[in-house]
Design a protein around this motif. Structure first.
Motif, PDB file in Angstrom:
ATOM      1  N   SER A   1      31.974  57.569  25.106  1.00  0.00           N
ATOM      2  CA  SER A   1      31.725  56.549  26.128  1.00  0.00           C
ATOM      3  C   SER A   1      32.519  55.285  25.837  1.00  0.00           C
ATOM      4  O   SER A   1      32.980  54.601  26.760  1.00  0.00           O
ATOM      5  CB  SER A   1      30.236  56.233  26.210  1.00  0.00           C
TER       6      SER A   1
ATOM      7  N   ALA B   1      36.047  55.915  26.992  1.00  0.00           N
ATOM      8  CA  ALA B   1      36.085  55.931  28.452  1.00  0.00           C
ATOM      9  C   ALA B   1      35.944  54.523  29.022  1.00  0.00           C
ATOM     10  O   ALA B   1      36.635  54.150  29.976  1.00  0.00           O
ATOM     11  CB  ALA B   1      34.975  56.835  28.995  1.00  0.00           C
ATOM     12  N   ALA B   2      35.043  53.716  28.432  1.00  0.00           N
ATOM     13  CA  ALA B   2      34.854  52.344  28.898  1.00  0.00           C
ATOM     14  C   ALA B   2      36.075  51.487  28.610  1.00  0.00           C
ATOM     15  O   ALA B   2      36.422  50.596  29.397  1.00  0.00           O
ATOM     16  CB  ALA B   2      33.614  51.734  28.239  1.00  0.00           C
TER      17      ALA B   2
ATOM     18  N   ASP C   1      38.619  52.427  31.249  1.00  0.00           N
ATOM     19  CA  ASP C   1      38.249  51.931  32.573  1.00  0.00           C
ATOM     20  C   ASP C   1      36.972  51.113  32.457  1.00  0.00           C
ATOM     21  O   ASP C   1      35.869  51.664  32.489  1.00  0.00           O
ATOM     22  CB  ASP C   1      38.040  53.098  33.547  1.00  0.00           C
TER      23      ASP C   1
ATOM     24  N   HIS D   1      35.371  49.500  34.466  1.00  0.00           N
ATOM     25  CA  HIS D   1      34.491  49.600  35.632  1.00  0.00           C
ATOM     26  C   HIS D   1      33.598  50.834  35.574  1.00  0.00           C
ATOM     27  O   HIS D   1      32.762  51.025  36.466  1.00  0.00           O
ATOM     28  CB  HIS D   1      35.324  49.610  36.916  1.00  0.00           C
ATOM     29  N   ARG D   2      33.745  51.655  34.528  1.00  0.00           N
ATOM     30  CA  ARG D   2      32.860  52.813  34.352  1.00  0.00           C
ATOM     31  C   ARG D   2      31.543  52.326  33.761  1.00  0.00           C
ATOM     32  O   ARG D   2      31.283  52.431  32.570  1.00  0.00           O
ATOM     33  CB  ARG D   2      33.523  53.840  33.433  1.00  0.00           C
TER      34      ARG D   2
ATOM     35  N   ASP E   1      28.685  53.530  34.002  1.00  0.00           N
ATOM     36  CA  ASP E   1      27.878  54.599  33.431  1.00  0.00           C
ATOM     37  C   ASP E   1      28.223  54.816  31.960  1.00  0.00           C
ATOM     38  O   ASP E   1      27.339  55.033  31.124  1.00  0.00           O
ATOM     39  CB  ASP E   1      28.064  55.895  34.226  1.00  0.00           C
ATOM     40  N   MET E   2      29.507  54.704  31.628  1.00  0.00           N
ATOM     41  CA  MET E   2      29.919  54.865  30.241  1.00  0.00           C
ATOM     42  C   MET E   2      29.504  53.659  29.388  1.00  0.00           C
ATOM     43  O   MET E   2      29.118  53.815  28.231  1.00  0.00           O
ATOM     44  CB  MET E   2      31.430  55.055  30.153  1.00  0.00           C
TER      45      MET E   2
END
Length: 284
Positions: free
Chosen positions: A71, A74-75, A78, A80-81, A83-84
């Motif tokens: 996570s 991923a964060a 991006d 703007h993720r 959820d991550m």
């Protein structure tokens, strides 16, 4: 060559873990769908649910580590993720959540919040009453923040990976209080405003996720805004985050009529040193 193989293996394992966790979450949600009630307080107090709380997914320490790494990457790729970002906070925040929970327990108002489990959602807000409040009141300024920045409290993700029911509520409360902190700190939701709030939250909560955002967020700022952050907003945010009273121990839902200046003084928060404008402002 070996390094690339190890990296590929790690990401394959991470992907499979997320797939298994999502499948397990689906089973849990299906199991409790007949009992889960979307209201201001039942999300963490539904006695008919036989798990820790609705939507909870148990993970081992190794799985939490994999979730944190996956996570986090991923964060970083991006921001703007959301959820991550949420998964990262849950996978790394155990010790900080214990500290925040203890602070709430030792405060009369914070203890009441832990017992009553209020939720900040559109369904729990009396928008007509908040609209009628005078300018400068906390409720009126919070409503203006929501409208000016085109955000809603319903966008906050539900907690899933915290393996303690009370700590899960503390994390959920932190997420739902985030926009209230924007209001108290006078910060919009543009990148500079978000970074300033993250600096405050990192100092205030000790959550690794907040420190992660505080360190990496400035990388996305322009030179002029980076200078403003380091010379003015950043020191102010860190100073106030360290010295402010616990922001989770305020029953904000009962403070809408209080002036924002009085609430800042009660929390020991200074007004922002500069005004950060939103990209688009709407009159309400």
């Amino acid at each position: 060559m070996r390094i690339s193989v190890h990296i590929s293996t790690m990401w394959l394992y991470t992907g499979r873990l997320f797939q298994r966790l999502n499948q397990r979450q689906y089973v849990l949600i299906s199991k409790v769908s007949a009992h889960q009630v979307h209201s201001s307080s039942t999300g963490f107090t539904n006695s008919s649910y036989n798990g820790l709380y609705p939507g909870h997914i148990h993970t081992t320490p190794i799985q939490k580590l994999v979730l944190a790494v996956g996570s986090g990457v991923a964060a970083l790729h991006d921001p703007h993720r959301h959820d991550m970002v949420a998964v990262l906070g849950e996978a790394t925040g155990h010790l900080a959540l214990i500290n925040l929970r203890d602070k709430m327990r030792n405060d009369p108002e914070g203890y009441t919040i832990l017992k009553e489990r209020p939720r900040i959602r559109l369904s729990t807000l009396d928008l007509s009453e908040m609209t009628s409040l005078p300018d400068g009141s906390f409720g009126r300024e919070y409503l203006r923040f929501l409208q000016d920045n085109d955000v809603t409290p319903d966008s906050r993700a539900d907690v899933r990976f915290v393996d303690d029911e009370e700590l899960a509520y503390v994390m959920q409360r932190y997420r739902e209080v985030h926009d209230l902190l924007h209001t108290l700190l006078g910060m919009p939701t543009n990148m500079l405003g978000e970074v300033a709030v993250k600096w405050f939250e990192a100092a205030q909560t000790g959550l690794p996720m907040c420190a992660f955002g505080a360190v990496l967020g400035p990388l996305r700022l322009s030179t002029s805004r980076l200078k403003l952050l380091f010379t003015s907003l950043g020191p102010w945010a860190l100073r106030n985050g360290h010295r402010a009273n616990c922001v989770l121990s305020i029953f904000y839902e009962r403070r809408w009529a209080q002036s924002i200046e009085d609430l800042r003084q009660e929390l020991n928060i200074e007004p922002p040193p500069v005004i950060v404008r939103t990209a688009k402002k709407r009159n309400i």
